[in-house]
Design a protein around this motif. Structure first.
Motif, PDB file in Angstrom:
ATOM      1  N   ALA A 193      50.245  38.888 137.433  1.00 30.46           N
ATOM      2  CA  ALA A 193      50.370  39.889 138.412  1.00 30.46           C
ATOM      3  C   ALA A 193      51.085  39.791 139.815  1.00 30.46           C
ATOM      4  CB  ALA A 193      48.809  40.492 138.437  1.00 30.46           C
ATOM      5  N   VAL A 194      50.757  38.442 140.383  1.00 30.83           N
ATOM      6  CA  VAL A 194      51.089  38.254 141.555  1.00 30.83           C
ATOM      7  C   VAL A 194      52.909  38.057 141.615  1.00 30.83           C
ATOM      8  CG1 VAL A 194      51.292  36.545 143.469  1.00 30.83           C
ATOM      9  CG2 VAL A 194      49.209  37.110 142.504  1.00 30.83           C
ATOM     10  N   ALA A 195      53.306  37.274 140.272  1.00 32.51           N
ATOM     11  CA  ALA A 195      54.706  36.986 140.314  1.00 32.51           C
ATOM     12  C   ALA A 195      55.530  38.314 140.095  1.00 32.51           C
ATOM     13  CB  ALA A 195      54.740  36.109 139.167  1.00 32.51           C
ATOM     14  N   LEU A 213      49.831  31.080 131.255  1.00 32.40           N
ATOM     15  CA  LEU A 213      49.906  30.644 132.624  1.00 32.40           C
ATOM     16  C   LEU A 213      51.114  29.891 132.761  1.00 32.40           C
ATOM     17  CD1 LEU A 213      48.340  30.240 135.242  1.00 32.40           C
ATOM     18  CD2 LEU A 213      47.217  28.533 134.325  1.00 32.40           C
ATOM     19  N   ALA A 214      51.815  29.413 132.244  1.00 33.63           N
ATOM     20  CA  ALA A 214      52.892  28.313 132.320  1.00 33.63           C
ATOM     21  C   ALA A 214      54.028  29.387 132.520  1.00 33.63           C
ATOM     22  CB  ALA A 214      52.935  27.395 131.227  1.00 33.63           C
ATOM     23  N   CYS A 215      54.014  30.534 131.616  1.00 34.41           N
ATOM     24  CA  CYS A 215      55.095  31.415 131.902  1.00 34.41           C
ATOM     25  C   CYS A 215      55.056  32.235 133.018  1.00 34.41           C
ATOM     26  CB  CYS A 215      55.187  32.516 130.824  1.00 34.41           C
ATOM     27  SG  CYS A 215      55.580  31.902 129.137  1.00 34.41           S
ATOM     28  N   ALA A 216      53.898  32.623 133.459  1.00 35.27           N
ATOM     29  CA  ALA A 216      53.842  33.247 134.883  1.00 35.27           C
ATOM     30  C   ALA A 216      54.241  32.412 135.906  1.00 35.27           C
ATOM     31  CB  ALA A 216      52.138  33.768 134.768  1.00 35.27           C
ATOM     32  N   VAL A 217      53.525  31.039 136.200  1.00 35.51           N
ATOM     33  CA  VAL A 217      54.279  30.250 137.181  1.00 35.51           C
ATOM     34  C   VAL A 217      55.386  29.809 136.977  1.00 35.51           C
ATOM     35  CG1 VAL A 217      53.724  28.103 138.191  1.00 35.51           C
ATOM     36  CG2 VAL A 217      51.499  29.351 137.404  1.00 35.51           C
ATOM     37  N   ALA A 249      42.760  32.475 131.083  1.00 36.44           N
ATOM     38  CA  ALA A 249      43.313  33.725 130.729  1.00 36.44           C
ATOM     39  C   ALA A 249      43.418  34.614 132.012  1.00 36.44           C
ATOM     40  CB  ALA A 249      42.551  34.632 129.442  1.00 36.44           C
ATOM     41  N   TRP A 250      42.201  34.539 132.586  1.00 40.84           N
ATOM     42  CA  TRP A 250      42.205  35.509 134.074  1.00 40.84           C
ATOM     43  C   TRP A 250      43.188  34.825 134.958  1.00 40.84           C
ATOM     44  CZ3 TRP A 250      40.548  39.814 135.246  1.00 40.84           C
ATOM     45  CH2 TRP A 250      39.495  40.547 134.612  1.00 40.84           C
ATOM     46  N   TYR A 251      43.201  33.556 135.152  1.00 37.65           N
ATOM     47  CA  TYR A 251      44.159  32.839 136.167  1.00 37.65           C
ATOM     48  C   TYR A 251      45.514  33.161 135.548  1.00 37.65           C
ATOM     49  CZ  TYR A 251      41.062  31.314 139.657  1.00 37.65           C
ATOM     50  OH  TYR A 251      40.033  31.112 140.686  1.00 37.65           O
ATOM     51  N   TRP A 285      60.958  30.670 139.330  1.00 34.45           N
ATOM     52  CA  TRP A 285      62.343  30.768 138.872  1.00 34.45           C
ATOM     53  C   TRP A 285      62.912  31.863 139.618  1.00 34.45           C
ATOM     54  CZ3 TRP A 285      63.776  30.948 133.147  1.00 34.45           C
ATOM     55  CH2 TRP A 285      65.481  30.906 132.956  1.00 34.45           C
ATOM     56  N   TYR A 286      62.170  33.017 139.898  1.00 34.08           N
ATOM     57  CA  TYR A 286      62.725  34.198 140.338  1.00 34.08           C
ATOM     58  C   TYR A 286      62.724  33.848 142.045  1.00 34.08           C
ATOM     59  CZ  TYR A 286      63.651  38.926 142.169  1.00 34.08           C
ATOM     60  OH  TYR A 286      64.121  40.051 142.715  1.00 34.08           O
TER      61      TYR A 286
END
Length: 233
Positions: free
Chosen positions: A128-130, A68-72, A120-122, A77-78
């Motif tokens: 997916a959104v990012a 989750l931290a990597c996704a956010v 896990a789901w969030y 960052w992008y």
């Protein structure tokens, strides 16, 4: 006594090994001049390792939290830099998050497991959104594809379809956390429609986009209602 000794052995070996890996990463960037944007890919690989390892005293939460931290962090960052190399890390994070969700289904249903499932789901939702937004922006908005105002609806309708599908699947499988993730997709899609699409789209295209989104949600609501009635009959 043997169990206590084993736990200390695990902590010492794991701690030393983790410290050496961090040093390797630090010297990788300093000595080999690797672009810092690839740090997200390394973090995604590390999150995958945490998701597959049973780290003591974490109840299996460390892996989903890392994903989750990597996704956010990757999405923000992008959004701030628009660096192409970040797409690699976002793609890896999305793959790791999908595997993490799949692995969470193999566990039981106690309270810590429910927390792990939510994380896990969030994590999957955020990844997916990012990733979808970053790839959309890079390959469409930056001029690689033909400039067409209609493509601004691609993300809105795509997120909405995914969200509605997750909500309907969750009702059939009685999986509340999947339903929550679906509503997260729906909320993000509706927010984009109201805050961005209604401002940047004009004329018939704006009407068609909003009508398609509304019709999709109303149709899903009717289908869900009839499915509930048929099960209760």
């Amino acid at each position: 006594m043997h169990t206590t000794t084993t736990k200390w052995d695990t902590k010492v070996l794991g701690g030393v090994g983790g410290g050496l890996l961090l040093l390797a990463v630090m010297f990788l960037w300093r000595d080999l001049q690797v672009p810092r944007e690839l740090l997200l890919a390394v973090a995604a690989v590390g999150a995958a390792g945490l998701a597959f390892l049973n780290v003591p005293n974490t109840r299996g939460l460390l892996g989903p939290v890392a994903v989750l931290a990597c996704a956010v962090a990757g999405g923000l960052w992008y959004a701030a830099t628009k660096q192409e190399l970040l797409l690699v890390g976002l793609a890896l994070t999305l793959a790791v998050s999908a595997v993490t969700v799949w692995r969470s289904r193999t566990h039981g249903g106690d309270a810590p497991d429910r927390i792990r499932d939510v994380l896990a789901w969030y994590g999957l939702t955020a990844a997916a959104v990012a990733a979808s937004w970053a790839f959309y922006f890079h390959f469409l908005t930056l001029g690689i594809a033909e400039d067409n105002v209609a493509r601004r609806l691609v993300l809105t309708l795509g997120w909405l379809v995914v969200g509605v599908a997750l909500v309907l699947m969750a009702r059939r499988r009685d999986t509340p956390v999947m339903r929550d993730a679906g509503f997260a997709f729906v909320g993000i899609a509706v927010g984009k429609a109201l805050l961005y699409d209604t401002v940047n789209l004009h004329g018939s295209l704006r009407v068609v986009g909003l009508a398609a989104a509304g019709a999709l949600m109303v149709g899903a609501a009717l289908w869900s209602s009839r499915a509930s009635e048929s099960r209760s009959a």
